[in-house]
Design a protein around this motif. Sequence first.
Motif, PDB file in Angstrom:
ATOM      1  N   PHE A   1      15.132  19.746 -53.413  1.00 45.22           N
ATOM      2  CA  PHE A   1      13.855  19.100 -53.725  1.00 45.22           C
ATOM      3  C   PHE A   1      12.745  20.148 -53.832  1.00 45.22           C
ATOM      4  O   PHE A   1      11.900  20.101 -54.725  1.00 45.22           O
ATOM      5  N   SER A   2      12.758  21.135 -52.932  1.00 42.29           N
ATOM      6  CA  SER A   2      11.709  22.163 -52.927  1.00 42.29           C
ATOM      7  C   SER A   2      11.714  22.973 -54.219  1.00 42.29           C
ATOM      8  O   SER A   2      10.663  23.427 -54.677  1.00 42.29           O
ATOM      9  N   ARG A   3      12.883  23.169 -54.804  1.00 42.47           N
ATOM     10  CA  ARG A   3      12.958  23.930 -56.052  1.00 42.47           C
ATOM     11  C   ARG A   3      12.296  23.170 -57.196  1.00 42.47           C
ATOM     12  O   ARG A   3      11.772  23.780 -58.129  1.00 42.47           O
ATOM     13  N   GLU A   4      12.316  21.848 -57.118  1.00 38.83           N
ATOM     14  CA  GLU A   4      11.697  21.032 -58.171  1.00 38.83           C
ATOM     15  C   GLU A   4      10.178  21.027 -58.073  1.00 38.83           C
ATOM     16  O   GLU A   4       9.487  20.961 -59.091  1.00 38.83           O
ATOM     17  N   VAL A   5       9.653  21.090 -56.854  1.00 35.69           N
ATOM     18  CA  VAL A   5       8.191  21.021 -56.707  1.00 35.69           C
ATOM     19  C   VAL A   5       7.536  22.399 -56.737  1.00 35.69           C
ATOM     20  O   VAL A   5       6.342  22.521 -57.017  1.00 35.69           O
ATOM     21  N   GLY A   6       8.308  23.457 -56.436  1.00 32.72           N
ATOM     22  CA  GLY A   6       7.742  24.808 -56.443  1.00 32.72           C
ATOM     23  C   GLY A   6       7.421  25.301 -55.047  1.00 32.72           C
ATOM     24  O   GLY A   6       7.087  24.525 -54.145  1.00 32.72           O
ATOM     25  N   ASP A   7       7.508  26.615 -54.870  1.00 32.71           N
ATOM     26  CA  ASP A   7       7.346  27.219 -53.543  1.00 32.71           C
ATOM     27  C   ASP A   7       5.967  26.988 -52.934  1.00 32.71           C
ATOM     28  O   ASP A   7       5.844  26.726 -51.739  1.00 32.71           O
ATOM     29  N   ALA A   8       4.902  27.112 -53.739  1.00 32.96           N
ATOM     30  CA  ALA A   8       3.543  27.018 -53.189  1.00 32.96           C
ATOM     31  C   ALA A   8       3.279  25.632 -52.600  1.00 32.96           C
ATOM     32  O   ALA A   8       2.772  25.512 -51.472  1.00 32.96           O
ATOM     33  N   GLU A   9       3.608  24.591 -53.347  1.00 34.02           N
ATOM     34  CA  GLU A   9       3.373  23.233 -52.851  1.00 34.02           C
ATOM     35  C   GLU A   9       4.260  22.930 -51.654  1.00 34.02           C
ATOM     36  O   GLU A   9       3.831  22.265 -50.701  1.00 34.02           O
ATOM     37  N   PHE A  10       5.492  23.401 -51.700  1.00 36.04           N
ATOM     38  CA  PHE A  10       6.407  23.131 -50.590  1.00 36.04           C
ATOM     39  C   PHE A  10       5.906  23.809 -49.319  1.00 36.04           C
ATOM     40  O   PHE A  10       5.918  23.215 -48.238  1.00 36.04           O
ATOM     41  N   GLU A  11       5.433  25.038 -49.436  1.00 39.93           N
ATOM     42  CA  GLU A  11       4.918  25.746 -48.259  1.00 39.93           C
ATOM     43  C   GLU A  11       3.697  25.041 -47.690  1.00 39.93           C
ATOM     44  O   GLU A  11       3.569  24.877 -46.471  1.00 39.93           O
ATOM     45  N   GLU A  12       2.795  24.612 -48.562  1.00 41.64           N
ATOM     46  CA  GLU A  12       1.586  23.933 -48.082  1.00 41.64           C
ATOM     47  C   GLU A  12       1.923  22.617 -47.391  1.00 41.64           C
ATOM     48  O   GLU A  12       1.241  22.196 -46.446  1.00 41.64           O
ATOM     49  N   SER A  13       2.969  21.948 -47.832  1.00 40.37           N
ATOM     50  CA  SER A  13       3.316  20.644 -47.270  1.00 40.37           C
ATOM     51  C   SER A  13       3.745  20.716 -45.809  1.00 40.37           C
ATOM     52  O   SER A  13       3.679  19.728 -45.084  1.00 40.37           O
ATOM     53  N   GLY A  14       4.235  21.878 -45.349  1.00 37.53           N
ATOM     54  CA  GLY A  14       4.721  22.006 -43.988  1.00 37.53           C
ATOM     55  C   GLY A  14       6.146  21.541 -43.793  1.00 37.53           C
ATOM     56  O   GLY A  14       6.687  21.609 -42.676  1.00 37.53           O
ATOM     57  N   LEU A  15       6.813  21.093 -44.850  1.00 37.08           N
ATOM     58  CA  LEU A  15       8.165  20.568 -44.714  1.00 37.08           C
ATOM     59  C   LEU A  15       9.191  21.645 -44.356  1.00 37.08           C
ATOM     60  O   LEU A  15      10.250  21.337 -43.823  1.00 37.08           O
ATOM     61  N   ALA A  16       8.873  22.891 -44.650  1.00 32.65           N
ATOM     62  CA  ALA A  16       9.813  23.973 -44.331  1.00 32.65           C
ATOM     63  C   ALA A  16      10.068  24.062 -42.829  1.00 32.65           C
ATOM     64  O   ALA A  16      11.134  24.534 -42.406  1.00 32.65           O
ATOM     65  N   ASP A  17       9.113  23.600 -42.022  1.00 33.40           N
ATOM     66  CA  ASP A  17       9.253  23.674 -40.562  1.00 33.40           C
ATOM     67  C   ASP A  17       9.660  22.350 -39.938  1.00 33.40           C
ATOM     68  O   ASP A  17       9.741  22.238 -38.709  1.00 33.40           O
ATOM     69  N   ALA A  18       9.912  21.327 -40.761  1.00 35.60           N
ATOM     70  CA  ALA A  18      10.189  19.993 -40.231  1.00 35.60           C
ATOM     71  C   ALA A  18      11.571  19.911 -39.602  1.00 35.60           C
ATOM     72  O   ALA A  18      12.549  20.469 -40.108  1.00 35.60           O
ATOM     73  N   SER A  19      11.642  19.209 -38.484  1.00 36.69           N
ATOM     74  CA  SER A  19      12.916  18.999 -37.804  1.00 36.69           C
ATOM     75  C   SER A  19      13.475  17.611 -38.084  1.00 36.69           C
ATOM     76  O   SER A  19      14.670  17.366 -37.890  1.00 36.69           O
ATOM     77  N   ARG A  20      12.631  16.687 -38.534  1.00 38.22           N
ATOM     78  CA  ARG A  20      13.061  15.327 -38.868  1.00 38.22           C
ATOM     79  C   ARG A  20      12.446  14.979 -40.212  1.00 38.22           C
ATOM     80  O   ARG A  20      11.245  15.122 -40.407  1.00 38.22           O
TER      81      ARG A  20
END
Length: 232
Positions: A122-141
Motif C-alpha cells: 500500500f505504501s508503494r502506491e501512495v508514495g514515501d513522503a505521504e506514508f512517512e507523514e501518516s505515521g503508519l510506518a511505526d504502527a503496531s496495530r
Amino acid sequence: MKAEAEARVDTYWAEVFDVDVARIWEPGIHTTWARDPWPGVYVLVRPGVVRLRAPDRSRAELEPILQTVGGADALDVDRWQRVLGAFSPRILGPAIHSYRGDGLPVDGAGIEPVSGVEVLAFSREVGDAEFEESGLADASRMFGVRADGRLAAVSGLSDWMGQPSDIGVLTLPGLRGRGHGRRVAAAAVNDAIATAGIARWRSLAGNTASRSLARSLGFEDRGENIGIRLTL
C-alpha cells in the motif's frame, strides 16, 4: 475531552518540559534546559503560552537566541531558519496535537486487521513522503478497508505514553473523498479508547485534509509545535 484524558495530556507535556503538571500551561514564555542528548530546540505553543526545550550543554550558544522569542513568532519557521542558521537547522512542523477521550459510532462492516506486508505494498502506491507523514510506518496495530478488491485506506496505532493510542491514517489518492479514511480512522480511535483510554492525532498544520478529518472525528487541539534539529 474527558477530565481523565485531559490530565494525561497535561502529564505528557509536563514530562516533556520537565515541569510540575500544575504549571504546564502557566502563561508566558518558558525555557527548559534539558540534559538529554537530543540536539535541538522543541517549541510548544498554546494560547498565551510558549514553552521551549533546548539542550543544556549548548545553553551558552542558544540562550541569547531563545531570549528573543516572542509569542507571535514562536512558530515562525522562516525566523527560526534565520536566527539558528549557524547551526544548520532542520525544522519539522508546525504540527498540531489533538486528542479524544471517548469512543465513536462507527460502521465496522468491511473493516479488518491488515498485515505489514499488505501495508508495505500500500505504501508503494501512495508514495514515501505521504506514508512517512501518516505515521503508519511505526504502527503496531493496523486496520484496513477495501474497495474494488484492493486496500483503499489504512489506519494504525503506534505507541504514545507506552500504549497504542497514536492515530495514523492514509487513503489511496484515487479513492479519497469517499469516506474510507474516516471509517478506518474511527475504528482505530475506538480501539485506542478501549485499550488506552485516549487517542492522539498529530498532523502538519498545513495538511488541510488531515486537519478536517480530525475535526470531523471530534478531536480537540491541545498544542501546536515545531521541532528544530541542530548541528551542535
